[in-house]
Scaffold this motif. Structure first.
Motif, PDB file in Angstrom:
ATOM      1  N   GLU A   1       5.251  13.423   5.076  1.00  0.00           N
ATOM      2  CA  GLU A   1       4.965  14.027   6.381  1.00  0.00           C
ATOM      3  C   GLU A   1       6.136  13.842   7.340  1.00  0.00           C
ATOM      4  OE1 GLU A   1       1.374  12.178   7.565  1.00  0.00           O
ATOM      5  OE2 GLU A   1       0.089  13.465   6.310  1.00  0.00           O
ATOM      6  N   GLU A   2       6.769  12.659   7.278  1.00  0.00           N
ATOM      7  CA  GLU A   2       7.939  12.432   8.130  1.00  0.00           C
ATOM      8  C   GLU A   2       9.079  13.372   7.753  1.00  0.00           C
ATOM      9  OE1 GLU A   2       8.823   8.349   7.619  1.00  0.00           O
ATOM     10  OE2 GLU A   2       7.235   7.631   8.974  1.00  0.00           O
ATOM     11  N   LYS A   3       9.244  13.592   6.446  1.00  0.00           N
ATOM     12  CA  LYS A   3      10.287  14.523   6.007  1.00  0.00           C
ATOM     13  C   LYS A   3       9.983  15.934   6.478  1.00  0.00           C
ATOM     14  CE  LYS A   3      12.570  16.324   1.864  1.00  0.00           C
ATOM     15  NZ  LYS A   3      12.615  16.303   0.379  1.00  0.00           N
ATOM     16  N   ALA A   4       8.692  16.316   6.339  1.00  0.00           N
ATOM     17  CA  ALA A   4       8.293  17.657   6.800  1.00  0.00           C
ATOM     18  C   ALA A   4       8.491  17.797   8.295  1.00  0.00           C
ATOM     19  CB  ALA A   4       6.833  17.918   6.426  1.00  0.00           C
TER      20      ALA A   4
ATOM     21  N   LYS B   1      10.772  16.294  10.129  1.00  0.00           N
ATOM     22  CA  LYS B   1      12.199  16.504  10.380  1.00  0.00           C
ATOM     23  C   LYS B   1      12.593  17.945  10.072  1.00  0.00           C
ATOM     24  CE  LYS B   1      13.510  11.693   9.441  1.00  0.00           C
ATOM     25  NZ  LYS B   1      14.279  10.784   8.555  1.00  0.00           N
ATOM     26  N   GLU B   2      12.047  18.466   8.949  1.00  0.00           N
ATOM     27  CA  GLU B   2      12.371  19.861   8.598  1.00  0.00           C
ATOM     28  C   GLU B   2      11.822  20.819   9.642  1.00  0.00           C
ATOM     29  OE1 GLU B   2      10.714  20.293   4.764  1.00  0.00           O
ATOM     30  OE2 GLU B   2      12.373  19.288   3.711  1.00  0.00           O
ATOM     31  N   ASN B   3      10.607  20.517  10.160  1.00  0.00           N
ATOM     32  CA  ASN B   3      10.030  21.371  11.199  1.00  0.00           C
ATOM     33  C   ASN B   3      10.860  21.336  12.466  1.00  0.00           C
ATOM     34  OD1 ASN B   3       7.936  22.201   9.594  1.00  0.00           O
ATOM     35  ND2 ASN B   3       6.517  20.618  10.287  1.00  0.00           N
ATOM     36  N   LYS B   4      11.337  20.133  12.821  1.00  0.00           N
ATOM     37  CA  LYS B   4      12.198  20.036  13.998  1.00  0.00           C
ATOM     38  C   LYS B   4      13.443  20.887  13.829  1.00  0.00           C
ATOM     39  CE  LYS B   4      10.754  15.448  15.584  1.00  0.00           C
ATOM     40  NZ  LYS B   4      11.178  14.052  15.822  1.00  0.00           N
ATOM     41  N   HIS B   5      14.021  20.847  12.614  1.00  0.00           N
ATOM     42  CA  HIS B   5      15.200  21.670  12.357  1.00  0.00           C
ATOM     43  C   HIS B   5      14.853  23.150  12.443  1.00  0.00           C
ATOM     44  CE1 HIS B   5      18.993  22.968  10.636  1.00  0.00           C
ATOM     45  NE2 HIS B   5      18.335  23.620   9.680  1.00  0.00           N
ATOM     46  N   PHE B   6      13.669  23.503  11.911  1.00  0.00           N
ATOM     47  CA  PHE B   6      13.230  24.897  11.947  1.00  0.00           C
ATOM     48  C   PHE B   6      13.019  25.364  13.380  1.00  0.00           C
ATOM     49  CE2 PHE B   6       9.661  27.964  11.800  1.00  0.00           C
ATOM     50  CZ  PHE B   6      10.318  28.986  11.130  1.00  0.00           C
ATOM     51  N   ILE B   7      12.369  24.515  14.182  1.00  0.00           N
ATOM     52  CA  ILE B   7      12.132  24.863  15.590  1.00  0.00           C
ATOM     53  C   ILE B   7      13.450  25.023  16.327  1.00  0.00           C
ATOM     54  CG2 ILE B   7      11.191  23.984  17.762  1.00  0.00           C
ATOM     55  CD1 ILE B   7       8.953  22.721  16.114  1.00  0.00           C
ATOM     56  N   GLN B   8      14.422  24.129  16.011  1.00  0.00           N
ATOM     57  CA  GLN B   8      15.720  24.236  16.673  1.00  0.00           C
ATOM     58  C   GLN B   8      16.397  25.556  16.318  1.00  0.00           C
ATOM     59  OE1 GLN B   8      16.946  22.004  18.949  1.00  0.00           O
ATOM     60  NE2 GLN B   8      18.418  23.639  19.299  1.00  0.00           N
TER      61      GLN B   8
ATOM     62  N   HIS C   1       0.845  -1.194   0.000  1.00  0.00           N
ATOM     63  CA  HIS C   1       0.000   0.000   0.000  1.00  0.00           C
ATOM     64  C   HIS C   1       0.879   1.242   0.000  1.00  0.00           C
ATOM     65  CE1 HIS C   1       0.645  -0.718   4.346  1.00  0.00           C
ATOM     66  NE2 HIS C   1       0.616   0.606   4.448  1.00  0.00           N
ATOM     67  N   ASP C   2       0.333   2.316  -0.558  1.00  0.00           N
ATOM     68  CA  ASP C   2       1.079   3.554  -0.793  1.00  0.00           C
ATOM     69  C   ASP C   2       1.275   4.302   0.525  1.00  0.00           C
ATOM     70  OD1 ASP C   2       2.275   5.791  -1.760  1.00  0.00           O
ATOM     71  OD2 ASP C   2       0.696   6.322  -3.187  1.00  0.00           O
ATOM     72  N   ILE C   3       2.530   4.584   0.860  1.00  0.00           N
ATOM     73  CA  ILE C   3       2.842   5.369   2.070  1.00  0.00           C
ATOM     74  C   ILE C   3       3.626   6.626   1.700  1.00  0.00           C
ATOM     75  CG2 ILE C   3       2.812   3.351   3.589  1.00  0.00           C
ATOM     76  CD1 ILE C   3       5.902   3.458   3.508  1.00  0.00           C
ATOM     77  N   THR C   4       3.461   7.081   0.449  1.00  0.00           N
ATOM     78  CA  THR C   4       4.222   8.261   0.003  1.00  0.00           C
ATOM     79  C   THR C   4       3.884   9.481   0.847  1.00  0.00           C
ATOM     80  OG1 THR C   4       4.198   7.380  -2.246  1.00  0.00           O
ATOM     81  CG2 THR C   4       4.757   9.717  -1.978  1.00  0.00           C
TER      82      THR C   4
END
Length: 934
Positions: free
Chosen positions: A255-258, A260-267, A247-250
């Motif tokens: 969302e997982e990539k976003a 990680k990017e949000n965590k970097h942004f928050i940091q 099944h498609d989990i794209t």
């Protein structure tokens, strides 16, 4: 009612479990039984047969993985769907490897995804059983697989694809006729990164893994696939083919990539924000995170602060913060999203104290819901606090000086000595000194000819005499005073060599600090003002020195008037010369019709006019129009019994600037008590009035902050009473809309329910506007209406405790001119204070009553039988002082704000408190409205 499926749910989140049960029963007509502990789950499993287990991953004292392992040990074949709120790939893989048929991440679309996931898992379970029973049923199973959402691909041991369903076409881009019969290794297995790994015969549960697939159009997609061996029914060790379900989990990967990017942004935000941010563990009593902005203020790196552990509080926090008891008690009842403010004093590496205002909220709770970590954003308010202290200190100095000046100016000749003595004591106590003196020198020598003394204690008088004698005996000290230099000496510091003998005598008498101010008249030293202390040396600032110099000047003026009193009685000319040449106050005399008969030079200088321009004319022309009638009323109210009154008025000078003058007016009466004239002494208090305006502005800001704090408490009550049932109403209405045919007449009612729910949600949002600043516009106000609005806002808070609300509002009350928003704030504050005093778990009564008195006043009484106000606090109940925590009636600032609102509406407020209850009585002057006019 028959159910399509029997589902057993294990989830310790009771509210979510109940929502899942209601949703599944309505959408797929499933029979759902809820369990909230592992023991309850096993009892239910043994008692009934279920088609599906729905497990939560995070459970008290265990995990869903451990429950899956136990299911396998007991040879239970019921399919399992694992739910997790953490969204971890490792957990998902571990759950599938432990036997779960599928996993779902808890989120906003959980309910929407759950029915399809259940159908998918049950279908896959049926399919797996069918494969295990006989390969002859593959074609039949293929019909089922063609209709499921997941992509299904089957190939035999020769590597030929034997099945390719429509979902596989949609996911991989190739039609069934393009892939059935093709080589599986070339056209499927090796098209993934990583490639498909073929399981062994004993791996009946197969392998599930996430793989990247390149679509024919060149795009990348991610799939989660499970590859399972197909074995011979007669010989389970013999593999006859393989099936891969994907099944498609794209979207999940994106969302997982976003994330990680949000965590970097928050940091990056945490690293660049100028405000200190911290996370504090309440159980371990230590910091677990602090950003780099903290180093700017405390000169400690984040690593140094984190390494201090539990010792941080004792080392850096002011003792009064660490002695409050258990720190986490402040956060025990704090709701999620609720923010509280705390002030702290923290010592930096250089042992300097900083004041911080911290905005704090719960960051993490344990399984019981108890806060275990808080997050805070701190603001350095050291300069603001110091400015507030300086402002209050300056206001107190101005008030003291005005009191001394007014007292001495209005004293009769026989009472001037006592007035100077009182003033000396008032200044000494204000400065926290132990003794004070005014020493008068003769015209020929430095020997004392007259003196005034004050000592806090009788045993200080000997030190006082030694101090005065030491000053007279020190030529160098007298020389400095003659040159208009004030002298501040601390016995603990190294003195000037010229004053060494003087300092030695101070030490012998036990004096540790002294401040001496010269008193000059016409350029000549006539004496000195001094204050001394036997305690540790205090820091003198410029305001203190200026105050002492002003007090010394007032004493000089007073003494000059005292010494000249007899001569003034004999010679009016001499009296006029002294008043004109040596008086900084504005002095005048005027007839009852306000015609000036005498003005001194200071009066002329102030108004930039000559005496010929003023004498014989009314002084009212100098005043602002709006102050004239008030001044005349004050003057004509003077009587022989009360001949003196202090009045503040405004004047517009030639340069169009506005100045405030404080007048001390005395009415002169004849022996027959007929008014003869007025004598007036004025002092420029413009700076003090400007300071009062700034203080008033600060008080208004404090009122707005208290209002916002009240809003937080009100919003919490409203959210508790409305938000949870409102969400259920809207959700249920939406579900009904999905099930009802568009032509069904009931659809209109269901739509109306949904719209009403959204309108109610808007009402909740409108409540947040309560924190907006109030308008200054006054209008006709109905007291009962403002009380009703306030009750609407606080009813949610009152319903949280065991309290009975009694309302008795009189009809036909007189209206009054005022600010409806401020009056609403007044009732909200008083009701919340009554609520806080009644929040002890016992039954209480809060009553609010309105009535009209015979004198036309509107009377409001608000009473409660909660905790009484201590007797020692009643005297200063309405003063803006902070109360110790735990007294049950706010911070101590609310009642000061209430008094100010009442004062602005020309009303009065008083309070009484006993064991029987506390009563606040407010009176306003009302006016009856007739035909639209008062």
């Amino acid at each position: 009612m028959s159910h399509s499926y029997q589902i057993l749910v294990l989830d310790d989140d009771r509210s979510l479990a109940s929502l899942i049960k209601a949703y599944l029963e309505n959408t797929i007509q499933a029979g759902v039984e809820l369990t909230h502990s592992v023991d309850h789950f096993w009892l239910a499993q043994q008692s009934n047969r279920y088609d599906l287990f729905l497990l939560d991953y995070r459970l008290p004292n265990t995990t869903g993985i451990e429950v899956l392992d136990e299911i396998k040990k007991r040879d239970i074949t019921t399919p399992v769907i694992m739910m997790t709120g953490e969204g971890s790939e490792q957990i998902a893989v571990q759950a599938i490897q432990s036997g779960a048929m599928d996993y779902l991440v808890k989120g906003n679309d959980l309910l929407n995804r759950l029915p399809d996931a259940i159908k998918k898992v049950l279908q896959m379970h049926d399919l797996q059983q069918a494969y295990d029973s006989s390969m002859d049923q593959i074609k039949y199973q293929a019909l089922l697989l063609s209709n499921i959402r997941e992509a299904v691909v089957v190939w035999d041991t020769d590597g030929r694809i034997t099945f390719w369903n429509i979902a596989a076409y949609k996911l991989f881009g190739y039609k069934p006729n393009e892939r059935i019969g093709a080589n599986a290794y070339e056209h499927y297995i090796n098209q993934f990164l990583p490639p498909v790994i073929l399981p062994k015969a004993e791996d009946t549960s197969g392998f599930e893994i996430q793989r990247r697939y390149i679509h024919p159009d060149g795009s990348n997609c991610w799939v989660s696939s499970r590859t399972t061996p197909l074995v011979d029914e007669k010989d389970p060790r013999k593999i006859i083919g393989y099936i891969d379900i994907s099944h498609d989990i794209t979207r999940l990967k994106r969302e997982e990539k976003a994330l990680k990017e949000n965590k970097h942004f928050i940091q990056r935000i945490l690293d660049t924000t100028p405000f200190p941010i911290f996370i504090f563990d309440l159980k371990e009593k230590r910091l677990t995170f602090v950003n780099h902005a903290t180093e700017k203020y405390l000169q400690y790196s984040p690593e140094e602060l984190l390494n201090q552990g539990r010792h941080l509080l004792k080392q850096l926090l002011h003792p009064r913060h660490t002695e409050r008891g258990a720190i986490h008690e402040r956060y025990a009842n704090l709701a999620d999203g609720q923010i509280i403010q705390n002030e702290y004093q923290i010592q930096d590496r250089g042992h300097q104290w900083h004041s911080f205002l911290s905005h704090e909220a719960v960051f993490q709770r344990d399984l019981d819901g108890t806060p275990i970590q808080i997050i805070g954003v701190a603001e350095d308010i050291t300069d603001r606090k110091q400015a507030e202290r300086n402002l209050r200190h300056r206001a107190a100095i101005e008030s003291l000086i005005a009191s001394i000046s007014t007292d001495l100016v209005n004293l009769e000749f026989p009472h001037i000595h006592a007035g100077i003595q009182r003033s000396l004591k008032a200044v000494g106590e204000f400065l926290l000194m132990d003794m004070g003196f005014v020493q008068i020198l003769s015209d020929q020598s430095t020997s004392a000819t007259s003196a005034y003394h004050w000592a806090r204690e009788e045993n200080h008088r000997q030190s006082l005499s030694t101090c005065q004698a030491a000053i007279i005996a020190s030529p160098d000290l007298i020389a400095r005073l003659r040159s208009s230099q004030s002298v501040q000496i601390s016995a603990d510091s190294e003195p000037n060599p010229d004053l060494q003998d003087f300092v030695d005598r101070l030490r012998e008498s036990g004096i540790k600090q002294i401040s001496i101010i010269p008193m000059h008249y016409n350029g000549k030293l006539i004496g000195f003002l001094g204050f001394a202390s036997r305690q540790s040396a205090r820091q003198w600032d410029a305001q203190d020195q200026n105050m002492l110099q002003t007090v010394a000047d007032i004493f000089v003026n007073t003494l000059i008037q005292l010494w000249s009193e007899e001569r003034l009685r004999k010679s009016e000319a001499l009296y006029r010369a002294i008043v004109d040449d040596h008086q900084t106050e504005l002095i005048s005399r005027f007839n009852p019709d306000t015609t000036l008969t005498f003005v001194n030079d200071a009066y002329c200088r102030f108004f930039d006019k000559g005496k010929h321009d003023l004498l014989g004319k009314s002084f009212l022309s100098l005043m602002q129009t709006q102050d004239r009638q008030q001044l005349l009323r004050e003057l004509y109210d003077l009587t022989p019994a009360t001949p003196v009154r202090t009045i503040e008025t405004r004047f517009t000078l030639a340069d169009q600037s506005t100045r405030w003058i404080e007048w001390s007016d005395r009415a002169i009466f004849s022996e027959n008590n007929d008014l003869i004239e007025f004598q007036s002494v004025g002092r420029d208090i413009t700076q003090r009035k400007e300071m009062e305006e700034r203080i008033e502005s600060a008080r208004a800001q404090l009122a707005q902050n208290t209002r916002l704090a009240s809003l937080g408490e009100l919003a919490s009550g409203v959210a508790h009473l409305i938000s949870n049932p409102l969400t259920t109403v809207i959700a249920e209405a939406q579900l009904l809309k999905q099930e009802i045919d568009p032509s069904d007449p009931r659809l209109e009612s269901v739509t109306a329910i949904e719209q009403a729910g959204w309108r109610t949600q808007q009402v909740v949002d409108e409540l947040l506007h309560f924190s907006q600043p109030t308008s200054d516009q006054n209008e006709w106000v109905n007291i009962n209406e403002t009380i009703q609005r306030a009750l609407t806002l606080v009813k949610g808070n009152l319903s949280n405790i065991d309290v009975e609300l009694k309302i008795n509002l009189a009809e036909s009350l007189p209206n009054l001119i005022g600010n409806a928003r401020q009056l609403q704030d007044l009732w909200v504050n008083l009701l919340l204070l009554a609520r806080n005093a009644s929040a002890d778990g016992k039954a209480h009564t809060i009553q609010i009553t309105t009535s009209s008195a015979e004198n036309g006043k509107v009377v409001i009484e608000l009473s409660d039988d909660g905790n009484m106000i201590p007797e020692e606090q009643m005297k200063n109940l309405f003063e803006p002082v902070l109360l110790p925590p735990g007294l049950g009636r706010g911070t101590g600032m609310e009642l000061s704000i209430c008094r100010e609102i009442v004062r602005q509406h020309n009303g009065t407020i008083k309070a009484s408190s006993s064991v029987a209850g506390t009563v606040f009585t407010i009176e306003f002057t009302g006016e009856v409205i007739s035909h639209g006019k008062s």
